[in-house]
Enzyme design. Structure first.
Site, PDB file in Angstrom:
ATOM      1  N   CYS A   1      66.986  -3.194 -13.679  1.00  0.00           N
ATOM      2  CA  CYS A   1      66.605  -3.554 -12.347  1.00  0.00           C
ATOM      3  C   CYS A   1      65.516  -4.726 -12.133  1.00  0.00           C
ATOM      4  O   CYS A   1      64.881  -4.696 -10.562  1.00  0.00           O
ATOM      5  CB  CYS A   1      65.788  -2.033 -11.633  1.00  0.00           C
ATOM      6  SG  CYS A   1      64.397  -1.008 -12.775  1.00  0.00           S
TER       7      CYS A   1
ATOM      8  N   GLU B   1      63.228   4.603  -7.787  1.00  0.00           N
ATOM      9  CA  GLU B   1      63.095   3.639  -8.274  1.00  0.00           C
ATOM     10  C   GLU B   1      64.723   3.314  -7.986  1.00  0.00           C
ATOM     11  O   GLU B   1      65.214   3.466  -8.992  1.00  0.00           O
ATOM     12  CB  GLU B   1      62.667   4.526 -10.003  1.00  0.00           C
ATOM     13  CG  GLU B   1      62.545   2.930 -10.212  1.00  0.00           C
ATOM     14  CD  GLU B   1      63.343   1.915 -11.125  1.00  0.00           C
ATOM     15  OE1 GLU B   1      63.285   1.149 -10.449  1.00  0.00           O
ATOM     16  OE2 GLU B   1      63.643   2.148 -11.870  1.00  0.00           O
TER      17      GLU B   1
END
Length: 487
Positions: free
Chosen positions: A295, A261
């Protein structure tokens, strides 16, 4: 484990000591890997209810220790108290949802009598003769179809979980909770800046009844972390962090499973028919919360030209109202980024964009590790603030004329984690997801919208595999197919 030394963990806001963390050397890392092998043999044999009960009890203990955990997150990660409390709330759901999924997670029946031609070819009569479906009586067919296929899911083995600093509890749990839920053991390497929260979590799980050696926290130098990534005793490595490090991990991990991720430079499209007040409020929240260290944070905002100025006015007013300061004080919206080196990098990217023609409409000033929330306009592809993940409280705002061009610009580049779209036209929403290569598109919201049971992961350089409780459980298990002929 016997630890050789300790490291002082310091606040990114003022450098004050938060606590001490044991540093693992070669012997401790080897011991952790050996313990994970033994822990896996225990975990894989526990019934579902035992694993689920551990996770449920851990949620109860976390709830009771909430204030302690909130203060630790705020201190070592520099996260404002409001957002630290939000992280704990999400972590509680992560644990209880993992417990619930544990109780029902399993395999499925695979039908074995779907096609007549294959059924005829793969089956014989009781005396070994070829089967002729056209002549077979019903009783024969009924007997021959008495085969059942069961695709069962089994834990795959010890998991190496490498976690980031920005969510030192919840993103750790996105790895640890599903791994334990399905019966794996875990060696957890927390971010070097925020390991104390991981120690608290390990203590909570131990108190909840997690078997010894099912979870080991290892705070170690990068070369030892790389040694673990390469070690074949791990069945999987799951990593959250930068794209550069993530793809390096994949390159050295060998045959084990890898879940990544990684980064993003989240884009939001605001159409002329959007609720501008909502869009501005959510974009400020999505771009500036926790100093932009998401993110899936808002980084690029594209606004349809007729409402560009009206949206910008609303956005700037909300940015000006943000309270910047010490994250451990109530009411602070934006604290420091994780360290002064990161703050200097963010400051240099803003200055570089301004030198190339961008306009700074708000913020951008730096004091130690604190960056004032910044709004840039007239940025262009090719600038770092557009192309790279800035991971700071900085947004760019630019107009567009054609919706298709906005989608193309949002989709340009190497990242594809999540995006946002504000519009009243549902056709645009369904059309955008066809051409916008992101793992998730939030309509009438911003990319930071994430519930912890949602599938989560990126396209392009933003990652590999999916998190979100049950989706991670699938990644951390594999199928054994059992076929039984009970005729």
């Amino acid at each position: 484990m016997t630890q050789a030394s300790f490291e002082v963990i310091r606040s990114p806001f003022d450098g004050s000591p938060v606590g001490q963390m044991p540093v693992a050397g070669e012997a401790e890392v080897e011991a952790a890997m050996a313990a994970a092998e033994r822990g896996y043999q225990v975990m894989r044999r526990l019934p579902r209810f035992a694993r689920a009960d551990i996770l449920d009890r851990a949620a109860g203990i976390l709830r009771a220790r909430r204030d302690e955990v909130v203060r630790t997150i705020a201190a070592e990660a520099g996260k404002p108290l409001y957002d630290a409390r939000g992280e704990v709330a999400r972590s509680l759901f992560n644990l209880t949802n993992a417990a619930a999924e544990t109780r029902r997670f399993g395999g499925h029946e695979v039908p074995l009598d779907m096609d007549a031609g294959v059924f005829e070819y793969q089956t014989t009569t009781a005396d070994g003769a070829k089967l002729d479906l056209a002549k077979a009586p019903v009783e024969t067919l009924a007997a021959l179809r008495r085969r059942v296929g069961i695709a069962r899911r089994f834990p795959i083995g010890p998991i190496l979980a490498i976690a980031p600093f920005n969510f030192p509890l919840n993103l750790v749990l996105h790895k640890v909770a599903p791994a334990l839920a399905v019966g794996n053991s875990v060696v957890l390497k927390p971010a070097p800046q925020t390991p104390l929260t991981s120690l608290l979590l390990a203590d909570i799980l131990r108190e909840a009844g997690l078997p010894d050696e099912a979870l080991t926290v290892v705070h170690c130098p990068v070369p030892l972390a790389e040694r673990m990534v390469r070690d074949e005793r791990f069945a999987m490595v799951t990593f959250t962090g930068s794209a550069k490090v993530g793809w390096h991990i994949k390159a050295i991990a060998g045959r084990k499973k890898v879940a990544l991720e990684l980064g993003g430079n989240g884009a939001v499209i605001v159409c002329a028919d959007a609720d501008l007040d909502l869009a501005a409020a959510r974009c400020v929240r999505g771009g500036m919360v926790y100093g932009g260290q998401y993110c899936i944070g808002v980084q690029r905002i594209l606004v349809e030209r007729p409402v560009h100025e009206a949206f910008l006015e609303r956005l700037l007013a909300r940015v000006a109202a943000l309270k910047v300061g010490n994250p451990t004080e109530e009411g602070v919206d934006v604290g420091p980024v994780i360290d002064e080196g990161s703050a200097r990098r963010i400051e240099s990217w803003i200055q570089e964009a301004a030198a190339a023609g961008a306009k700074v409409l708000a913020g951008g000033e730096r004091e130690r590790a604190v960056i004032r929330p910044c709004v840039l306009t007239e940025t262009t592809p090719g600038m770092k603030v557009e192309d790279e993940e800035i991971f700071g409280p900085v947004v760019t705002v630019n107009p567009f004329d054609r919706f298709e061009d906005a989608v193309a610009r949002a989709n340009s580049g190497k990242y594809g984690l999540q995006g946002g779209l504000f519009t009243a036209d549902i056709r645009r929403a369904f059309g955008a997801i066809e051409d916008w290569d992101v793992g998730g598109l939030m309509v009438n919201d911003v990319p930071i919208y994430r519930l912890d049971n949602m599938p989560f992961g990126g396209w392009k350089q933003s990652g590999l595999g999916r998190e979100g409780t049950v989706y991670a459980m699938e990644e951390m298990t594999d199928i054994k197919h059992l076929v039984v002929n009970y005729a």
